[in-house]
Design a protein around this motif. Structure first.
Motif, PDB file in Angstrom:
ATOM      1  N   ILE A   1       0.877  -1.459  -0.182  1.00 12.02           N
ATOM      2  CA  ILE A   1       0.155   0.242   0.164  1.00 12.02           C
ATOM      3  C   ILE A   1       0.737   1.313  -0.012  1.00 12.02           C
ATOM      4  O   ILE A   1       0.651   2.107  -0.703  1.00 12.02           O
ATOM      5  CB  ILE A   1      -0.944   0.110   1.204  1.00 12.02           C
ATOM      6  CG1 ILE A   1      -2.081  -1.200   1.197  1.00 12.02           C
ATOM      7  CG2 ILE A   1      -1.648   1.375   1.230  1.00 12.02           C
ATOM      8  CD1 ILE A   1      -2.857  -0.936  -0.189  1.00 12.02           C
ATOM      9  N   ASP A   2       2.039   1.392   0.588  1.00 10.88           N
ATOM     10  CA  ASP A   2       2.608   2.443   0.884  1.00 10.88           C
ATOM     11  C   ASP A   2       3.596   2.815  -0.484  1.00 10.88           C
ATOM     12  O   ASP A   2       3.577   3.802  -0.892  1.00 10.88           O
ATOM     13  CB  ASP A   2       3.732   2.305   1.760  1.00 10.88           C
ATOM     14  CG  ASP A   2       3.509   2.408   3.253  1.00 10.88           C
ATOM     15  OD1 ASP A   2       2.323   2.961   3.447  1.00 10.88           O
ATOM     16  OD2 ASP A   2       3.915   1.904   4.277  1.00 10.88           O
TER      17      ASP A   2
ATOM     18  N   LYS B   1       0.466   4.236  -2.829  1.00 11.11           N
ATOM     19  CA  LYS B   1      -0.505   5.160  -2.309  1.00 11.11           C
ATOM     20  C   LYS B   1       0.314   6.732  -2.916  1.00 11.11           C
ATOM     21  O   LYS B   1      -0.543   7.730  -2.791  1.00 11.11           O
ATOM     22  CB  LYS B   1      -0.842   5.112  -0.944  1.00 11.11           C
ATOM     23  CG  LYS B   1       0.450   5.349   0.113  1.00 11.11           C
ATOM     24  CD  LYS B   1      -0.482   5.735   1.532  1.00 11.11           C
ATOM     25  CE  LYS B   1       0.901   5.606   2.507  1.00 11.11           C
ATOM     26  NZ  LYS B   1       0.413   5.676   3.827  1.00 11.11           N
ATOM     27  N   ASP B   2       1.533   6.812  -2.807  1.00 11.50           N
ATOM     28  CA  ASP B   2       2.371   8.287  -2.915  1.00 11.50           C
ATOM     29  C   ASP B   2       2.593   8.271  -4.274  1.00 11.50           C
ATOM     30  O   ASP B   2       3.259   9.445  -4.570  1.00 11.50           O
ATOM     31  CB  ASP B   2       3.530   8.139  -1.997  1.00 11.50           C
ATOM     32  CG  ASP B   2       2.872   8.375  -0.632  1.00 11.50           C
ATOM     33  OD1 ASP B   2       1.980   8.913  -0.336  1.00 11.50           O
ATOM     34  OD2 ASP B   2       3.868   7.944   0.096  1.00 11.50           O
TER      35      ASP B   2
ATOM     36  N   SER C   1      -6.561   8.308  -6.367  1.00 14.93           N
ATOM     37  CA  SER C   1      -6.864   8.203  -4.919  1.00 14.93           C
ATOM     38  C   SER C   1      -8.156   7.235  -4.781  1.00 14.93           C
ATOM     39  O   SER C   1      -8.266   6.623  -3.693  1.00 14.93           O
ATOM     40  CB  SER C   1      -6.823   9.269  -4.143  1.00 14.93           C
ATOM     41  OG  SER C   1      -7.767  10.430  -4.735  1.00 14.93           O
TER      42      SER C   1
ATOM     43  N   ALA D   1      -9.396   3.217  -4.180  1.00 15.15           N
ATOM     44  CA  ALA D   1      -8.034   3.298  -3.626  1.00 15.15           C
ATOM     45  C   ALA D   1      -7.048   1.960  -3.714  1.00 15.15           C
ATOM     46  O   ALA D   1      -8.241   1.135  -4.137  1.00 15.15           O
ATOM     47  CB  ALA D   1      -8.088   3.473  -1.890  1.00 15.15           C
TER      48      ALA D   1
ATOM     49  N   VAL E   1      -4.334  -1.382  -8.407  1.00 14.54           N
ATOM     50  CA  VAL E   1      -4.186   0.070  -8.340  1.00 14.54           C
ATOM     51  C   VAL E   1      -5.038   0.691  -9.577  1.00 14.54           C
ATOM     52  O   VAL E   1      -5.387  -0.006 -10.684  1.00 14.54           O
ATOM     53  CB  VAL E   1      -2.732   0.750  -8.669  1.00 14.54           C
ATOM     54  CG1 VAL E   1      -2.037   0.067  -7.122  1.00 14.54           C
ATOM     55  CG2 VAL E   1      -2.204   0.104  -9.820  1.00 14.54           C
TER      56      VAL E   1
END
Length: 471
Positions: A368-369, A372-373, A379, A382, A401
């Motif tokens: 996830i990290d 997400k950035d 977004s 998610a 994603v």
């Protein structure tokens, strides 16, 4: 007498006067109260009242004709002298050399410069233009040599009649109405003018379509695909209406083309089925809008962006920056993937294996990290992580994603894998290697060669020595 015999009689008199090489006397005498032009005392022609234009007497008209006849005879005698013939031969040789050089120059332009220009312009009919180049080069070269022959033959009095006959044949072939179409007949020149006007209509229609696309549709806020559809329909509508108006202004009765339309229908039913099929498929694509310009699609093994939708084919720019031409019927007969149809985002699936014994919550957090950035990942929805199951050598995870630019699918996928690898390494999460266990049954006899048996004994002895030293 008829006009042709009188003209032949006058030509004979003038030819004898020219070929004699002696000074020629041209004068006017009055016979039966009519002025008669004589050449060396022989009657050439009689000037009547109909020969003199309004405001001029017969005698004045006769004097005008005498001046022209004297000039023509003097010029003809001059052109039969050896000095003039030598100059004409030298000039003809230069003309031949120039025509040969110009022919080679035209060939170089047609083979090198024009194909490059067509390729740079990226026209919709690029293949048709490239196939038309050899024919156009042949036509231009024939026209060049025809002009050269006419010019050279016109330099000599003995061959000038050939140039006149060539010009007369060309004039009759191009200017006489010899091609029947409907209730009228048309000449080749008239048909060429009609083709030129039709070409101008195509240029005007495309220019108007570009103006509509860039100055009107661009500011409406509608999608690019809808803009291209409206522009394409407007272009073909202008061409259709303009063609009808052009034919009517040309004087062609459209009702006389019913037989031609029937023959065309039979031709479509027999030999043009493929073209008609692609045409109907193009109309279906344009109006149903399952695929639009700017969409990112999968067609077979290729992925790319739709750049143009025509009535016969669709042009797709692949990820390798290669233009691919796809027949329109393929989009109706076979499956394809449109990443932009009905939704502005598309999903990417990234399988990620990890070693047995790793903390599953740590793996989920690392994936996830990593996603997400990343700026290319939207977004909403998610990013999600699913634990797929236990593999032969690893724990199988899958990261999902969503992206807004499907055209960058390969690049985004590569970047995410880089980020996943860095995130896993920062948490000391191992990515496993494939593992295989090999079991030997001791009951099976194993035969070894002498060299292999000696190497095996040496290895065992060395192992025992190392163990004893360690103790």
């Amino acid at each position: 007498f008829d006009a042709q015999p009188r003209a032949d009689y006058a030509n004979q008199i003038l030819n004898r006067a020219v070929q004699s090489g002696e000074p020629v006397t041209v004068r006017v005498v009055e016979i039966n109260e009519l002025p008669v032009i004589q050449v060396n005392g022989v009657n050439l022609l009689t000037v009547t009242r109909k020969d003199a234009p309004e405001g001029m007497t017969r005698e004045e008209q006769a004097q005008r004709w005498i001046s022209r006849i004297e000039f023509a005879i003097k010029l003809a005698q001059e052109q039969r002298r050896p000095e003039y013939i030598r100059k004409a031969i030298l000039l003809s040789a230069f003309c031949v050399v120039g025509a040969i050089a110009l022919s080679f120059a035209l060939g170089w332009i047609w083979r090198n410069w024009l194909p490059r220009l067509i390729h740079l312009r990226q026209t919709n009919s690029q293949q048709l233009l490239e196939s038309f180049l050899p024919l156009s080069l042949a036509v231009v070269r024939v026209f060049l040599w025809l002009l050269t022959v006419i010019y050279i033959s016109n330099q000599f009095a003995q061959t000038r009649i050939w140039s006149r006959r060539i010009i007369d044949v060309l004039f009759f072939s191009f200017a006489e109405p010899i091609i029947p179409l409907g209730d009228k007949s048309y000449s080749v020149i008239q048909l060429l003018i009609l083709l030129g006007l039709f070409s101008g209509l195509l240029i005007v229609s495309r220019s108007a379509t570009k103006l509509l696309r860039s100055r009107i549709l661009l500011f409406t806020g509608i999608s690019r695909g809808a803009q291209e559809t409206i522009a394409l329909i407007a272009c073909y509508t202008l061409i259709f209406i303009g063609t009808l108006v052009l034919l009517q202004l040309w004087g062609l009765d459209l009702s006389s083309l019913n037989i031609f339309a029937g023959v065309l229908g039979v031709g479509i039913g027999l030999g043009l089925q493929g073209i008609a099929k692609e045409f109907v498929s193009g109309l279906a694509i344009i109006f149903e809008r399952h695929i639009e310009v700017g969409d990112f699609v999968n067609v077979g093994e290729y992925m790319g962006t739709v750049e143009r939708i025509g009535l016969r084919s669709t042009q797709i720019r692949t990820l390798d920056e290669v233009a691919m031409i796809v027949p329109n019927s393929r989009f109706l007969e076979k499956e394809f993937v449109n990443w932009n149809h009905g939704n502005y985002v598309s999903r990417i699936r990234l399988p990620v294996p990890v070693a047995f014994g790793e903390d599953l919550s740590q793996v989920r957090e690392a994936l996830i990290d990593a996603a997400k950035d990343y700026p290319q990942v939207v977004s909403q929805p998610a990013p999600r992580v699913f634990f797929i199951g236990y593999g032969e050598s690893s724990l199988e995870f899958e990261l999902l994603v969503w992206i807004a630019d499907p055209r960058r699918h390969p690049q985004i996928k590569s970047d995410l894998y880089f980020r996943i690898d860095a995130s896993l390494r920062s948490r000391n999460i191992q990515i496993p290697f494939p593992q295989r266990d090999l079991h030997f049954r001791s009951s099976l006899p194993v035969e070894l060669s002498r060299q292999a048996e000696a190497q095996l004994n040496n290895s065992l002895n060395n192992g025992k020595r190392e163990e004893s030293k360690a103790e």
